[in-house]
Scaffold this active site. Structure first.
Site, PDB file in Angstrom:
ATOM      1  N   GLU A  91       5.233  12.874 -10.428  1.00 50.52           N
ATOM      2  CA  GLU A  91       6.555  13.359 -10.782  1.00 50.52           C
ATOM      3  C   GLU A  91       7.394  12.255 -11.388  1.00 50.52           C
ATOM      4  O   GLU A  91       7.242  11.077 -11.056  1.00 50.52           O
ATOM      5  CB  GLU A  91       7.262  13.884  -9.530  1.00 50.52           C
ATOM      6  CG  GLU A  91       6.612  15.146  -9.015  1.00 50.52           C
ATOM      7  CD  GLU A  91       7.295  15.667  -7.758  1.00 50.52           C
ATOM      8  OE1 GLU A  91       7.439  16.880  -7.653  1.00 50.52           O
ATOM      9  OE2 GLU A  91       7.668  14.858  -6.897  1.00 50.52           O
ATOM     10  N   CYS A 104      13.510   7.922 -13.006  1.00 47.83           N
ATOM     11  CA  CYS A 104      12.721   7.386 -11.900  1.00 47.83           C
ATOM     12  C   CYS A 104      11.248   7.648 -12.228  1.00 47.83           C
ATOM     13  O   CYS A 104      10.838   8.795 -12.405  1.00 47.83           O
ATOM     14  CB  CYS A 104      13.158   8.105 -10.632  1.00 47.83           C
ATOM     15  SG  CYS A 104      12.274   7.570  -9.179  1.00 47.83           S
ATOM     16  N   CYS A 111      -0.121   6.591  -2.683  1.00 48.17           N
ATOM     17  CA  CYS A 111       0.118   5.186  -2.372  1.00 48.17           C
ATOM     18  C   CYS A 111      -0.694   4.825  -1.146  1.00 48.17           C
ATOM     19  O   CYS A 111      -0.755   5.599  -0.188  1.00 48.17           O
ATOM     20  CB  CYS A 111       1.602   4.933  -2.106  1.00 48.17           C
ATOM     21  SG  CYS A 111       1.977   3.187  -1.786  1.00 48.17           S
ATOM     22  N   CYS A 115       3.714   3.839   4.316  1.00 46.38           N
ATOM     23  CA  CYS A 115       4.948   3.662   5.089  1.00 46.38           C
ATOM     24  C   CYS A 115       5.177   4.933   5.906  1.00 46.38           C
ATOM     25  O   CYS A 115       4.929   6.048   5.435  1.00 46.38           O
ATOM     26  CB  CYS A 115       6.131   3.372   4.174  1.00 46.38           C
ATOM     27  SG  CYS A 115       5.886   1.841   3.246  1.00 46.38           S
ATOM     28  N   CYS A 118       7.369   7.986   4.462  1.00 43.64           N
ATOM     29  CA  CYS A 118       7.258   8.286   3.035  1.00 43.64           C
ATOM     30  C   CYS A 118       6.243   9.394   2.787  1.00 43.64           C
ATOM     31  O   CYS A 118       5.089   9.282   3.214  1.00 43.64           O
ATOM     32  CB  CYS A 118       6.853   7.021   2.282  1.00 43.64           C
ATOM     33  SG  CYS A 118       6.502   7.319   0.543  1.00 43.64           S
ATOM     34  N   CYS A 356      15.219  10.744  -5.846  1.00 45.49           N
ATOM     35  CA  CYS A 356      14.339   9.626  -6.141  1.00 45.49           C
ATOM     36  C   CYS A 356      13.946   8.942  -4.835  1.00 45.49           C
ATOM     37  O   CYS A 356      14.735   8.836  -3.914  1.00 45.49           O
ATOM     38  CB  CYS A 356      15.096   8.673  -7.040  1.00 45.49           C
ATOM     39  SG  CYS A 356      14.076   7.480  -7.815  1.00 45.49           S
TER      40      CYS A 356
HETATM   41  N1  SAH Z   1       6.649   1.795  -3.413  1.00 45.27           N
HETATM   42  C1  SAH Z   1       7.906   1.310  -3.785  1.00 45.27           C
HETATM   43  C2  SAH Z   1       8.679   2.224  -4.715  1.00 45.27           C
HETATM   44  C3  SAH Z   1       8.634   3.699  -4.493  1.00 45.27           C
HETATM   45  S1  SAH Z   1       9.569   4.417  -3.219  1.00 45.27           S
HETATM   46  C4  SAH Z   1       8.729   0.967  -2.580  1.00 45.27           C
HETATM   47  O1  SAH Z   1       8.342   1.329  -1.485  1.00 45.27           O
HETATM   48  O2  SAH Z   1       9.738   0.289  -2.738  1.00 45.27           O
HETATM   49  C5  SAH Z   1      11.287   4.160  -3.665  1.00 45.27           C
HETATM   50  C6  SAH Z   1      12.190   4.018  -2.430  1.00 45.27           C
HETATM   51  O3  SAH Z   1      12.262   5.256  -1.706  1.00 45.27           O
HETATM   52  C7  SAH Z   1      11.681   2.981  -1.457  1.00 45.27           C
HETATM   53  O4  SAH Z   1      12.740   2.200  -0.950  1.00 45.27           O
HETATM   54  C8  SAH Z   1      11.103   3.846  -0.359  1.00 45.27           C
HETATM   55  O5  SAH Z   1      11.015   3.163   0.852  1.00 45.27           O
HETATM   56  C9  SAH Z   1      12.077   4.994  -0.330  1.00 45.27           C
HETATM   57  N2  SAH Z   1      11.582   6.197   0.350  1.00 45.27           N
HETATM   58  C10 SAH Z   1      10.313   6.603   0.521  1.00 45.27           C
HETATM   59  N3  SAH Z   1      10.261   7.753   1.227  1.00 45.27           N
HETATM   60  C11 SAH Z   1      11.530   8.090   1.501  1.00 45.27           C
HETATM   61  C12 SAH Z   1      12.131   9.173   2.188  1.00 45.27           C
HETATM   62  N4  SAH Z   1      11.401  10.137   2.733  1.00 45.27           N
HETATM   63  N5  SAH Z   1      13.478   9.207   2.273  1.00 45.27           N
HETATM   64  C13 SAH Z   1      14.226   8.235   1.697  1.00 45.27           C
HETATM   65  N6  SAH Z   1      13.713   7.187   1.042  1.00 45.27           N
HETATM   66  C14 SAH Z   1      12.385   7.104   0.945  1.00 45.27           C
HETATM   67 FE1  SF4 Z   2       4.084   3.446  -0.916  1.00 46.27          FE
HETATM   68 FE2  SF4 Z   2       5.937   5.148  -0.074  1.00 46.27          FE
HETATM   69 FE3  SF4 Z   2       5.653   2.783   1.119  1.00 46.27          FE
HETATM   70 FE4  SF4 Z   2       6.695   2.877  -1.370  1.00 46.27          FE
HETATM   71  S1  SF4 Z   2       7.588   3.756   0.481  1.00 46.27           S
HETATM   72  S2  SF4 Z   2       5.088   1.472  -0.589  1.00 46.27           S
HETATM   73  S3  SF4 Z   2       5.502   4.628  -2.205  1.00 46.27           S
HETATM   74  S4  SF4 Z   2       4.118   4.427   1.077  1.00 46.27           S
END
Ligand code: SAH
Ligand code: SF4
Length: 379
Positions: A91, A104, A111, A115, A118, A356
């Site tokens: 997306e 974005c 990934c 995390c 996420c 985003c």
């Molecule tokens: N992988 C990279 C970039 C993609 S995620 C990273 O982790 O930085 C972009 C941002 O969205 C990151 O700060 C991530 O931690 C946050 N994010 C991921 N899942 C989320 C969620 N469910 N709610 C709010 N922010 C989230």
């Molecule tokens: Fe990967 Fe999601 Fe963690 Fe960003 S926040 S590093 S996209 S698992």
């Protein structure tokens, strides 16, 4: 076999052209046609010699992912779901604001960093996106947004197939954030090549300040980005100490907070902005207390930074809840009182789940986890 010219930045395109016996200055002309005028048909590239156009149509293509869905929310946020083959979807989201338009962009299908909060991480990992798939998101968004604005189509009608540079419609995408699916620094070479195109005056011509890479903290790759393409940097901090960060952002076990902050300091020596943006997802009862805020202030005291608090976006089967607006406000005020510039990310495009940082897409996991397609995200 044909090559996809979207896989090349200026250097790569020059190598390709000289390799087929052409002059290197052709690279700039082709970049303009492709990235500034959004053309994908060589026949339209009227300032290229006819012989070259014919040669290119045999040897090369300009091919972007297919648009599976294109939806605009009530607040103007627009989301594209793109097919990248083998039943995988990624997306990208465009967020219009008063003085800027931010796209974005995704960097991987899924990934591997998993995390805890996420949805991309929960879906597992399939593969890195190619350069064409990364820059193709910008190519498609730029073209569709300009076409929606009506300007480019009418210019074409007025001026035939060649659009004089002075008459180009203004770009609608003014900022890029690599905050879609995936960890950009885990797909380093392809992301850097795509960044080169975003910055190239003959392609998108964005300033380094307006292009942001967000990373969960891959320390060695942060140092490489600093050397190769120092754009603005956002770091997903999310916790004020290693114990909590180990749980929320597991890569912390490999690159703990002190190593991460040292890498931020090194990055700042060459960064286009004089601060690092720390992203901090607000998880109810997990990392959002007043004492977490105070611990955070001590932690970052030596790093010039700004904070972006992201209210957690819920998704099915997630173990977390979004912090209450009141806890977010209290947390923010504690940081602000300590002199830290702090913003709270607005939740945009809620009706299409497009905020985003919460791009779901569709991932066929190739790792040990899950292994099933997320149909939920396709609704
Ligand atoms: N992988 C990279 C970039 C993609 S995620 C990273 O982790 O930085 C972009 C941002 O969205 C990151 O700060 C991530 O931690 C946050 N994010 C991921 N899942 C989320 C969620 N469910 N709610 C709010 N922010 C989230
Ligand atoms: Fe990967 Fe999601 Fe963690 Fe960003 S926040 S590093 S996209 S698992």
């Amino acid at each position: 076999m044909t090559v996809n010219l979207l896989d090349y930045d200026r250097e790569g395109l020059t190598d390709f052209l000289t390799g087929i016996g052409e002059k290197s200055f052709r690279a700039k002309q082709i970049l303009k046609w492709v990235h500034q005028f959004g053309r994908s048909d060589f026949a339209e590239m009227s300032d290229l010699a006819k012989g070259l156009r014919e040669k290119l149509s045999k040897l090369a293509v300009i091919s972007v992912p297919e648009v599976m869905r294109d939806h605009t929310a009530a607040d103007g946020t627009r989301k594209w779901l793109l097919s990248v083959g083998a039943n995988n979807g990624i997306e990208s989201v465009f967020i219009p604001e008063k003085n800027r338009g931010t796209l974005c962009v995704s960097s991987q299908v899924g990934c591997a960093l998993a995390c805890a909060f996420c949805s991309t991480g929960k879906q597992g990992f399939n593969r890195n996106l190619t350069v064409a798939e990364i820059i193709g998101q910008l190519w498609l968004a730029d073209k569709s947004l300009r076409e929606s604005a009506g300007s480019q189509t009418s210019l074409l009608a007025q001026h035939g197939s060649f659009i004089p540079q002075t008459l180009q419609s203004p770009r609608v995408v003014s900022n890029i954030v690599m905050m879609g699916m995936g960890e950009p620094l885990a797909n380093f070479e392809n992301v850097v090549t795509a960044l080169n195109l975003m910055l190239d005056d003959h392609a998108y011509g964005l300033s380094r300040r307006r292009v942001t890479v967000s990373t969960s903290g891959l320390v060695p790759a942060m140092d490489r980005l600093r050397e190769r393409c120092p754009v603005a940097l956002a770091v997903s901090l999310h916790a004020p100490n290693d114990a909590l960060r180990d749980y929320l952002v597991p890569i912390n076990k490999k690159y703990p907070i002190n190593a991460l902050l040292a890498a931020c300091q090194r990055y700042l020596q060459v960064a286009p902005r004089d601060f690092i943006t720390f992203e901090y997802v607000m998880l109810d009862g997990v990392n959002d207390s007043a004492s977490d805020a105070k611990e955070l202030i001590k932690l970052v005291k030596d790093v010039p930074c700004k904070f972006n608090l992201i209210p957690f976006n819920t998704f099915p089967n997630s173990e977390f809840k979004r912090s209450s607006p009141e806890s977010v406000r209290v947390f923010r005020d504690i940081l602000i009182q300590a002199g830290l510039v702090t913003t709270v990310r607005k939740t945009r495009g809620d009706d299409i789940a497009a905020a985003c940082g919460q791009l779901a897409g569709q991932v066929r996991d190739k790792t040990r986890r899950a292994g099933k397609v997320n149909l939920e995200s396709m609704r």
